[in-house]
Every structure is written in structure tokens, then in C-alpha cells.
Design an enzyme around this catalytic site. Structure first.
Site, PDB file in Angstrom:
ATOM      1  N   SER A 161       1.992  -6.331 -14.237  1.00  0.00           N
ATOM      2  CA  SER A 161       1.794  -7.110 -13.198  1.00  0.00           C
ATOM      3  C   SER A 161       2.149  -8.709 -13.244  1.00  0.00           C
ATOM      4  O   SER A 161       3.505  -8.840 -13.482  1.00  0.00           O
ATOM      5  CB  SER A 161       0.380  -6.960 -12.498  1.00  0.00           C
ATOM      6  OG  SER A 161       0.035  -7.396 -11.648  1.00  0.00           O
ATOM      7  N   ASP A 256       2.660   1.495  -5.011  1.00  0.00           N
ATOM      8  CA  ASP A 256       2.204   0.109  -5.469  1.00  0.00           C
ATOM      9  C   ASP A 256       2.686  -0.699  -4.331  1.00  0.00           C
ATOM     10  O   ASP A 256       4.151  -0.585  -3.786  1.00  0.00           O
ATOM     11  CB  ASP A 256       2.863  -0.167  -6.695  1.00  0.00           C
ATOM     12  CG  ASP A 256       2.200  -1.557  -7.176  1.00  0.00           C
ATOM     13  OD1 ASP A 256       1.693  -2.477  -6.653  1.00  0.00           O
ATOM     14  OD2 ASP A 256       2.873  -1.864  -8.253  1.00  0.00           O
ATOM     15  N   HIS A 286      -0.462   0.958  -8.583  1.00  0.00           N
ATOM     16  CA  HIS A 286      -0.422  -0.346  -9.524  1.00  0.00           C
ATOM     17  C   HIS A 286      -1.339  -0.123 -10.669  1.00  0.00           C
ATOM     18  O   HIS A 286      -2.471   0.433 -10.444  1.00  0.00           O
ATOM     19  CB  HIS A 286      -0.651  -1.417  -8.766  1.00  0.00           C
ATOM     20  CG  HIS A 286      -0.454  -2.841  -9.198  1.00  0.00           C
ATOM     21  ND1 HIS A 286       0.815  -3.408  -9.473  1.00  0.00           N
ATOM     22  CD2 HIS A 286      -1.286  -3.392 -10.066  1.00  0.00           C
ATOM     23  CE1 HIS A 286       0.640  -4.420 -10.156  1.00  0.00           C
ATOM     24  NE2 HIS A 286      -0.615  -4.720 -10.433  1.00  0.00           N
TER      25      HIS A 286
END
Length: 694
Positions: A161, A256, A286
Site C-alpha cells: 500500500s 482493490d 487490498h
């Protein structure tokens, strides 16, 4: 592909919790959000493997003391390649503990050192503090790594991320400053765009773990103003030039919100001439790399990343330190007739000799020509090679070339005996011409390649026990009954019969492990487990085995004759059908790289133990879904569900013809497991999860 059902159920629970009044992250104060994020980690990701860990402090450019955690997954006696890792969490949550299990797994499986950085969080520390802390960590590693047993010439950057954002931004900063690039940048679903307004952001704005409201809440805490969005340190897609960066490996998730910008960044890197690999994991959301207790794909991903790292670190080590004569060497261990042999393949030159390094060696040529795999020992000036050398060379050839079903074999005319035994056993044929043809399907049915002193089939006579008519069984074996080198682990798996005095302490500990106890329900005192093993030892239909990897015990197996077993009334049991139960007692051996080693090996052993065995059966609990899925991938047909008095079970069955015909000792599918020794191991072709079964 639909959203993974386990993730769908997980997200439904999260939605219900919010409906019941639990505040979403974006409505919490940052301190509350951090506490909630950290508290969920153990439930979502469990505990990582045990390995040496060191807490480190270093100075940031503004004088603050930053924390880092160093995981050592390799030999402490040599400088370790290092993965510099940055956690995700939107610059607001996350830290060393939230990503501890992930970092431990990567360190162990690669193996390498992992330096996880506890960069400072927002809103206390606004942009670009996180980037500055990341850069200071990279500079510290370059300057001080050697003093901590690290190899500063073999470094990779990684993160998930916003941690992926930091990792790739560091490569841009290093290029612009004239510093060396890392060997690799591993970017797990990174944030790369100025604005979060792509189709995937709209499509997955809510209900898919990372939500648009949460993302903007995080960025609102981190950014000083909207102008910061156009800075490449926040949005790498804003960089005008992406050329000259380290090779990139991107992991994206289908469901995601960031998947579109991840694709866009991968395409920009490729267009700039950066060697780039990227994959969208279907059905995933995600942050799935941290959801190992929710979806097995998290573990698959870790193994895949570790393999990619091992290859990058291994290439660098070879380029820097390995003599030219050793480049390309591949090493394999074989144990025909229990004789420990080492096979070395350097380009097409194959050498077989004792593992200890002293004793006669034999030399061969192995090469592919016009679609044919050929092993040639006819031009060697060695003395006539031992039969065990021939078997080891053939096994290594098939392992090195798993797609080949036959091997063309040429021996010196002075060595007819070696070939004759293969022909007599049905493993080789003699068509017209100078070469014999070895069939993989038949060769892998030769017990002596994997067993020391294999037994002849026991004469068939019938007896009765507990009202069941069945063949009289041979005396149970003792000692090591099976040995097989596992190339993707670079370790030798062995199956040893239980020695109660030697194995009781481990067995007792394993039975009291909560994961094992959930399926076996045999937890208790030492005396109970001693009595259990004595009962197994006295039962002629069952043999207890201890599984070992390079001598380290990791699990317990019970192999049995099915016709005398409790399973017999539930199907048409054959005279020589076999079955097995398993428990993997050591937690660090429960991952997919290990299951792909032991499950086919147990099946292989049972087929080798008696050539009349045509079927192997298994009866795990019907609710052990991961195990049932794994059995299917290993060739076990799901026949039916049925009820024992103590459990509802699924009957699985593996046919001998299928096991050898489809080479099911080779994990089937995409390569995902990394070798712990990059220059000694080959990856398997499929990952399969398992904890235990009964």
C-alpha cells in the site's frame, strides 16, 4: 472471477459489525484507529515463524530516533541480503507489529534479512516525513549494514500500500541522487496516483475492505495541502521520468480500489524500459497479504515474493562472488539403496558422487535435443559407474526437466548390467538403435531409488481379524523407510518409523498444540501419549512414521491397510488399499512449500511399499475445507461424504495409475514457492495449504 468466498464472508462480518454500532476507521481518532488496527492483526495474520530478531534505533535527519526491526532468516555467519520493508496503513496506522508475521515469513522463506522500518505517522508527522524517514533508513542500511551482518550490495526495497509508494519513491530518489539502485523493488498494491478517481476507485468505493472514505481520511491526515498530491513522493505516477529504476515486481488485487493505478504504474515502468513483472490476484482485496488466517492466497503470495527475492539475491551473489566455473551449477541429492549421493549439473555436464565428497564419481552429459531429453554416459573415461549412480543421474534428469516423460539413455557397451536391471524392472525399453528409453512413469515406481533395502511383495495369504477377511500383512518396517530430495526446499524429506523413546516428547508437544488438537482431539498428559504410541506399535495394520526435513522432525503420520481399518465398511476396500492420517506439529512447517513436499511423498511411499497397492484413501473431517482442497490438487478424488460415530468425513481416493501417469509428485500449477537457497533449489509448480488431518 468472483470475490473469494472466504473474503466475502469476512467482509460480511465486518459490515454486520458496523451495522451493530462499531465505528468505521474514518470516524475514529488516529490513536483509536491504530489500536484497532493492531488489535486485529493477530486474528487476521496469526504468528510468524520463530527466527532471530533485533530491535534497532537510528537517527533521522531532524535528530529524532527512529525504530526498525531486523529479522534474520539466513546463516548469521555470512553477510545476509536484505529486504528493506515499509508497512502499509495509509501513513496513519500500522507499524512493526502489524506486519511482523509477514516480515518473518519473507525472511525465513527467501532466506534473507528483513529490515522493517517504523516510520513516523500522521497526523503528528505530515508529508513528507514518512518519505524522509524511509530515505534515512535506506542511507543507514548502506552505511551501517555491514556492522550488523548485512550485505549492502544485495538490497531490495519493498512495501505494501503506501509502503509500496515509499519503496518505489526511494528508487526515484536514489536515481536522482546518483546512489545505487536496489536489486529489486517489490510493490504490493501501491498507491501511485494523484487523485483516487479511476474506475476501480468508483467500482470498489465501499464494501471491499479499503474504502474511499477511509483512504481520503488517511490522506487528509497526511498531506499538508492539496498541492502535495502532485509530488512524486506521494504519487509516483506524477514523476515525469521513470527510467533508470530497479526492476519492479508488482502485486495487485482484483477487488482493490487501487488496482487501476497499479496497472497504470506498471505500464509506465515498462514503457520507460524498466524490467517489470506484475500480476493481478483474482478474487482478492487490498491488504490480502496480511490476511493469512482468512485466505490461503496470502501464504501463496508470501512464497511467491520470497522466490522472486531469492532469485534476485542469488543472481547478485553469483555475479559478485561465484567463480566462472561454478556459474549455472545445480545441485540435487539422491538416495538410491540408501546411498547418499550428490548430483551436480553445470550446463550439460552432470556429475554424481558421494555427498560427503570422498569416493568415486561418475560423469555424464545431460541435454535436450530436438525435443528429446538425453543422458549420455558412453564417453566417460570413468570406471563402470555403480548402479546407484545411474539411478541418481536418471532421477536428477527427470527432476530437472519435469515436463519430460521419457529419457533417452546411452551407456558404454561395457556396462550392460546397469541397463539390464532397468529393463528387467520395466523402467526402460530397448528400441532399435544405441539408446534405451526410460519411462518416467515406470522409473518412479522403482522402490530402490527412494528406499533402503525395499521389501519384496509379501506372499498373499488370508486371515481374519475382527470379523474381516484380509491378506496377512508383513512385519512392520523399522528405521528410515523413504528418502526424497525436495528441490524447491533444497532439503531431504525422510519418513522414519516411530521410536517411542526418541519421539515421544515431540509427539506429546504436537498433540497438545491447539491446531492439532482441534482435528485429532488427543490432547492430554505424557502417559496418555505414551500409551497411544504403544497401541499403534502393537497394531499390525498401522505404522507410525515421523516426517523429517534434513533430520528435523516436523510431523507424524499413520499409514494403514484400509481393508482392516474403520474406513472399510464405507467403500469397496481392496486387499492392498492403503490410507494415511497426518499431523504437522511444527508450526513453521505448515506452509504450502512443505505440504507440496510431504503429501505427495507419503502417497509415493505407500505406492512403493507394495506394488499391488492400486488405491490410497483418506478420510479428513468434512469441514476441513483447506485439507480437502489440497487433496484434490494432489490427485485425490472427492468420492463422497459419510458419517463415522465421531465425525462426518469426506472419502478421498488416489489411483496408482493417476499418480504415476500424471507425475503427481510434482506439484501441479503455477510456480509460487521460493527456495530457501536460491542457487541450490528449484521451485515447485503449485502451492497447497494444510494444517492437519485425521
Amino acid at each position: 472471477m468472483p470475490l473469494h468466498p472466504d473474503l466475502e464472508a469476512f467482509l460480511e462480518l465486518a459490515a454486520l459489525a458496523e451495522e451493530d454500532g462499531r465505528a468505521p476507521m474514518c470516524e475514529l481518532e488516529p490513536a483509536q484507529a491504530r489500536a484497532s488496527y493492531d488489535q486485529s492483526t493477530l486474528a487476521l495474520d496469526g504468528v510468524g515463524p520463530e527466527l532471530p530478531v533485533e530491535d534497532i534505533g537510528f537517527r533521522a535527519r531532524d535528530g529524532a530516533t527512529l525504530r526498525a526491526r531486523l529479522y534474520r532468516g539466513g546463516d548469521a555467519g555470512t553477510p545476509l541480503p536484505t529486504l528493506l520493508y515499509f508497512h502499509g496503513g495509509g501513513y496513519v496506522v500500522g507499524g512493526l507489529d502489524s506486519h511482523d508475521a509477514l516480515c518473518r515469513a519473507l525472511a525465513q522463506r527467501t532466506p534473507c534479512a528483513v529490515l522493517a522500518v517504523d516510520y513516523r505517522l500522521a497526523p503528528e508527522h505530515k508529508f513528507p516525513t514518512a518519505f524522509h524517514d524511509a530515505e534515512d533508513a535506506a542511507l543507514w542500511l548502506a552505511a551501517q549494514g555491514v556492522a550488523h551482518g548485512l550485505d549492502p550490495t544485495r538490497v531490495a526495497f519493498a512495501g505494501d500500500s503506501v509502503g509500496g509508494t515509499l519503496a518505489t519513491a526511494l528508487t526515484l530518489a536514489a536515481r536522482d541522487a546518483g546512489r545505487p539502485q536496489p536489486l529489486l523493488q517489490v510493490l504490493l498494491y501501491p498507491c501511485t496516483s494523484i487523485r483516487q478517481d479511476s474506475d476501480s476507485h468508483r467500482r470498489y468505493a465501499s464494501g471491499h475492505l479499503l474504502e474511499q472514505r477511509t483512504l481520503q481520511w488517511m490522506f487528509g491526515h497526511y498531506l499538508r495541502s492539496e498541492d502535495d498530491r502532485a509530488d512524486w513522493r506521494f504519487a509516483p505516477l506524477a514523476a515525469q521520468d521513470l527510467s533508470g529504476l530497479a526492476p519492479a515486481h508488482l502485486v495487485l488485487a482484483e477487488y482493490d480500489p487501487l488496482v487501476d493505478e497499479g496497472r497504470a504504474y506498471a505500464e509506465r515502468l515498462q514503457a520507460a524500459g524498466v524490467r517489470t513483472q506484475w500480476q493481478v490476484y483474482e478474487g482478492m482485496v487490498h491488504d490480502f497479504a496480511r490476511l493469512s488466517q482468512v485466505v490461503e492466497e496470502a501464504d501463496t503470495l508470501r512464497s511467491s515474493i520470497a522466490r522472486t527475492l531469492a532469485e534476485a539475491f542469488g543472481r547478485a551473489r553469483v555475479a559478485a562472488a561465484v567463480p566462472a566455473s561454478a556459474i549455472g551449477a545445480w545441485v540435487f541429492h539422491a538416495h538410491p539403496d540408501g546411498d547418499p549421493l550428490e548430483v551436480r549439473l553445470d550446463t550439460s555436464k552432470l556429475t554424481v558422487g558421494p555427498q560427503a565428497g570422498q569416493g568415486p564419481t561418475s560423469h555424464w552429459l545431460l541435454h535436450e535435443q530436438a525435443g528429446t531429453l538425453r543422458l549420455d554416459g558412453s564417453n566417460s573415461h570413468d570406471a563402470e559407474p555403480a548402479q546407484t549412480h545411474l539411478l541418481a543421474a536418471i532421477e536428477a534428469a527427470f527432476v530437472r526437466h519435469p515436463q519430460r516423460t521419457t529419457l533417452s539413455l546411452r551407456l558404454a557397451p561395457s556396462n550392460p548390467a546397469g541397463l539390464a536391471r532397468l529393463v528387467d524392472a520395466g523402467a526402460a525399453s530397448l528400441p532399435p538403435g544405441p539408446d534405451a528409453i526410460v519411462a518416467r512413469e515406470a522409473f518412479w515406481q522403482l522402490p530402490r531409488v527412494w528406499q533402503r533395502g525395499p521389501r519384496e511383495p509379501f506372499a498373499q495369504r488370508y486371515t481374519l481379524s475382527q470379523g474381516r477377511r484380509h491378506p496377512l500383512r508383513p512385519v512392520k518396517p523399522a528405521g528410515t523407510v523413504y528418502q526424497r530430495h525436495i528441490p524447491w526446499l533444497s532439503q531431504t524429506l525422510s519418513l522414519d518409523t516411530v521410536d517411542i523413546e526418541r519421539d515421544l516428547p515431540a509427539f506429546h508437544r504436537w498433540m497438545n498444540d491447539p491446531v492439532v488438537a482441534h482435528f485429532w482431539e488427543e490432547q492430554g498428559e505424557l502417559a496418555r501419549h505414551h500409551a497411544y504410541l504403544e497401541t499403534i506399535a502393537a497394531d499390525p495394520r498401522v505404522t507410525g512414521l515421523i516426517g523429517r526435513l534434513d533430520g528435523e522432525a516436523f510431523g507424524y503420520f499413520e499409514v494403514y491397510w484400509a481393508k482392516e481399518d474403520r474406513i472399510a465398511p464405507f467403500y469397496d476396500a481392496g486387499d492392498h488399499d492403503r490410507g494415511w492420517h497426518a499431523l504437522i506439529g511444527e508450526a513453521r512447517f505448515r506452509g504450502k512449500p512443505f505440504l507440496t513436499a510431504w503429501m505427495p511423498s507419503v502417497s509415493h511411499y505407500l505406492f512403493l511399499d507394495d506394488c499391488r497397492t492400486q488405491r490410497i484413501v483418506i478420510e479428513p473431517r468434512a469441514d476441513n475445507h483447506k485439507m480437502i482442497k489440497s487433496l484434490g490438487r494432489c490427485g485425490y478424488a472427492h468420492v463422497k461424504e459419510f458419517d463415522f460415530p465421531h465425525k462426518r468425513a469426506m472419502l478421498g481416493m488416489l489411483l496408482r495409475e493417476r499418480f504415476f501417469g500424471e507425475a503427481l509428485w510434482i506439484p501441479q500449477g503455477d510456480a509460487t514457492v521460493s527456495p530457501p537457497s536460491a542457487d541450490r533449489a528449484e521451485p515447485p509448480l503449485k502451492d497447497i495449504p494444510c494444517k492437519s488431518t485425521t
